[in-house]
Design a protein around this motif. Structure first.
Motif, PDB file in Angstrom:
ATOM      1  N   UNK A 152       9.862 -18.728  42.058  1.00  0.00           N
ATOM      2  CA  UNK A 152      10.062 -18.384  40.614  1.00  0.00           C
ATOM      3  C   UNK A 152       8.656 -18.487  39.765  1.00  0.00           C
ATOM      4  N   UNK A 153       7.905 -19.360  40.312  1.00  0.00           N
ATOM      5  CA  UNK A 153       6.491 -19.435  39.694  1.00  0.00           C
ATOM      6  C   UNK A 153       5.740 -18.830  40.683  1.00  0.00           C
ATOM      7  N   UNK A 185      18.927 -12.557  46.552  1.00  0.00           N
ATOM      8  CA  UNK A 185      18.909 -12.020  47.666  1.00  0.00           C
ATOM      9  C   UNK A 185      19.159 -10.437  47.542  1.00  0.00           C
ATOM     10  N   UNK A 186      20.261  -9.856  47.183  1.00  0.00           N
ATOM     11  CA  UNK A 186      20.440  -8.738  47.016  1.00  0.00           C
ATOM     12  C   UNK A 186      19.457  -7.891  46.532  1.00  0.00           C
ATOM     13  N   UNK A 187      19.172  -8.523  45.360  1.00  0.00           N
ATOM     14  CA  UNK A 187      17.875  -7.895  44.469  1.00  0.00           C
ATOM     15  C   UNK A 187      16.639  -7.607  45.267  1.00  0.00           C
ATOM     16  N   UNK A 222      21.107  -2.227  40.582  1.00  0.00           N
ATOM     17  CA  UNK A 222      20.413  -2.548  39.311  1.00  0.00           C
ATOM     18  C   UNK A 222      18.706  -2.647  39.804  1.00  0.00           C
ATOM     19  N   UNK A 223      18.542  -3.292  40.920  1.00  0.00           N
ATOM     20  CA  UNK A 223      17.240  -3.371  41.398  1.00  0.00           C
ATOM     21  C   UNK A 223      16.682  -2.138  41.909  1.00  0.00           C
ATOM     22  N   UNK A 224      17.443  -1.309  42.406  1.00  0.00           N
ATOM     23  CA  UNK A 224      16.940  -0.055  42.716  1.00  0.00           C
ATOM     24  C   UNK A 224      16.633   0.650  41.377  1.00  0.00           C
ATOM     25  N   UNK A 225      17.370   0.725  40.326  1.00  0.00           N
ATOM     26  CA  UNK A 225      17.161   1.342  39.209  1.00  0.00           C
ATOM     27  C   UNK A 225      16.124   0.925  38.456  1.00  0.00           C
ATOM     28  N   UNK A 226      15.802  -0.455  38.287  1.00  0.00           N
ATOM     29  CA  UNK A 226      14.856  -0.829  37.502  1.00  0.00           C
ATOM     30  C   UNK A 226      13.787  -1.509  37.583  1.00  0.00           C
ATOM     31  N   UNK A 227      13.401  -1.272  39.202  1.00  0.00           N
ATOM     32  CA  UNK A 227      12.180  -2.121  39.780  1.00  0.00           C
ATOM     33  C   UNK A 227      11.254  -0.962  40.307  1.00  0.00           C
ATOM     34  N   UNK A 264      10.098 -12.555  41.177  1.00  0.00           N
ATOM     35  CA  UNK A 264      11.029 -11.425  40.710  1.00  0.00           C
ATOM     36  C   UNK A 264      10.882 -11.082  39.332  1.00  0.00           C
ATOM     37  N   UNK A 265       9.793 -11.702  38.425  1.00  0.00           N
ATOM     38  CA  UNK A 265       9.640 -11.356  37.383  1.00  0.00           C
ATOM     39  C   UNK A 265      10.150 -12.691  36.513  1.00  0.00           C
ATOM     40  N   UNK A 266      10.046 -12.545  35.104  1.00  0.00           N
ATOM     41  CA  UNK A 266      10.481 -13.524  34.135  1.00  0.00           C
ATOM     42  C   UNK A 266      11.612 -14.185  34.602  1.00  0.00           C
ATOM     43  N   UNK A 267      12.789 -13.464  34.780  1.00  0.00           N
ATOM     44  CA  UNK A 267      14.148 -14.074  34.970  1.00  0.00           C
ATOM     45  C   UNK A 267      14.288 -15.035  36.161  1.00  0.00           C
TER      46      UNK A 267
END
Lengths: 236, 236
Positions: free
Chosen positions: A174-175, A227-229, B231-236, A216-219
């Motif tokens: 995350x960092x 994992x799926x992201x 969502x990952x596919x559409x927004x990254x 993965x960004x701010x979030x």
């Protein structure tokens, strides 16, 4: 269950299987299959195709199977994951299996609760159960291999360098440094930390082996979302 | 809980809050906060910043808060989702909230089990509970809006056209057309079906409104995996 996963011992003769138990119940109650119906089936670690129902009893189903198709392509990814809490591990195994991951190392890290290692979820039979659900979901037949590594340092020193050779090495943090790259188009070794993340010393260990620290960004996402992201980001 | 989500009535005076209950217990047992410690906090639908612990009792914590940062950007996405089974809905609400989705329509479709609509998970308080967990996880303060639509046809006829105007309209369908596009860079309305998918007539209804039928490839994913993957596919 979008595919009926068959084992060698389901076969009563070449091209003919008899199924009982969980799979039978599912075929009966969800698919509501009748004689003559065709279902998608596949043999573990082998081809897939169709199964035609030939006979039904109150406790079993007999089917003629033709297995002539290749399973979908696997992801060229080795996933190195701090052992998650057992309840989450079940879902994550199913998720990553459905996504096509074939090599999963579950490793100990500083922030992994030691009790997780004595969970019955880690027994071979249980691991296979959750993997099977993932294969049945995604219509795949190739069982991923799950490796348990209870000692971080020996794993990193003796195995990780070899198994990550010639791959893009990423450690999600995350960092982290730069945001995780999109579909780099090469084999990947991806390390993911526990709740609370890797400790700095662990991240440094990965970095010394050539792993790049990515975020993965701010979030901050739960492991089962991250994992799926990340896999979607890296492989689509 | 990576962010302590504050409500207006937590404030005992400007810039000072007192917290009890679930959040207090979490701060005490997980963060193990002591007087002087700084935590990340944010006010619902408002700014975020830091909270400094000033006083602890066995059942409450007092903190001075400075809220001077904007929450992370939201996704320009309207998610139209067939109502999932209650257990899965809890996790999906948390997941999509953590990913930054702010508009969620839960709709009835042919294959949604009617009993799902009487689940206590759909009560306002319960929806907020799971959304809150997602905001606390991702460090966000902006509550998504969740709209319940128990009738498919009126929703589609009377609302969907307006709410999807000037967006890229996509309906995810395992038997879909082309593979879902990557980061198209525009506002999106994404419709996702129930277990078993939309029926053909529903897909046609979406198509008549200009929705494009897209798939995720050969693998069929559970809704809770497909959502972050898409969502990952559409927004990254």
């Amino acid at each position: 269950m979008n595919l009926i996963l068959l084992k060698e011992n389901d076969f009563t003769s070449p091209g003919r299987v008899t199924i009982r138990g969980r799979r039978f119940t599912h075929i009966q109650t969800v698919h509501r299959a009748a004689v003559g119906d065709q279902l998608t089936a596949g043999l573990i670690n082998n081809k897939m195709g169709t199964a035609t129902v030939t006979h039904l009893t109150p406790s079993s189903i007999e089917m003629d199977v033709t297995l002539d198709q290749d399973p979908p392509p696997a992801l060229d990814l080795t996933l190195v994951m701090a052992l998650p809490r057992p309840k989450m591990l079940k879902r994550i195994l199913q998720t990553v299996t459905s996504l096509g991951v074939k090599r999963i190392y579950l490793v100990n890290t500083w922030r992994v609760e030691k009790g997780f290692w004595s969970s019955p979820v880690l027994e071979q039979e249980s691991l296979e159960e959750h993997i099977t659900l993932g294969l049945e979901q995604a219509k795949d037949t190739i069982m991923p291999q799950v490796f348990l590594r209870r000692l971080f340092t020996p794993f990193v020193k003796e195995e990780l360098e070899t198994l990550s050779r010639d791959t893009l090495k990423l450690v999600a943090h995350p960092k982290g440094g730069r945001v995780c790259p999109c579909h780099p188009g090469q084999p990947i070794t991806l390390a993911m930390g526990p709740e609370g993340g890797f400790i700095d010393r662990e991240v440094e260990t990965f970095e010394r082996l050539g792993f790049e620290n990515v975020s993965l960004g701010e979030r901050i996402l739960r492991l089962e979302t991250a994992v799926p992201v990340l896999i979607s980001r890296l492989f689509t």
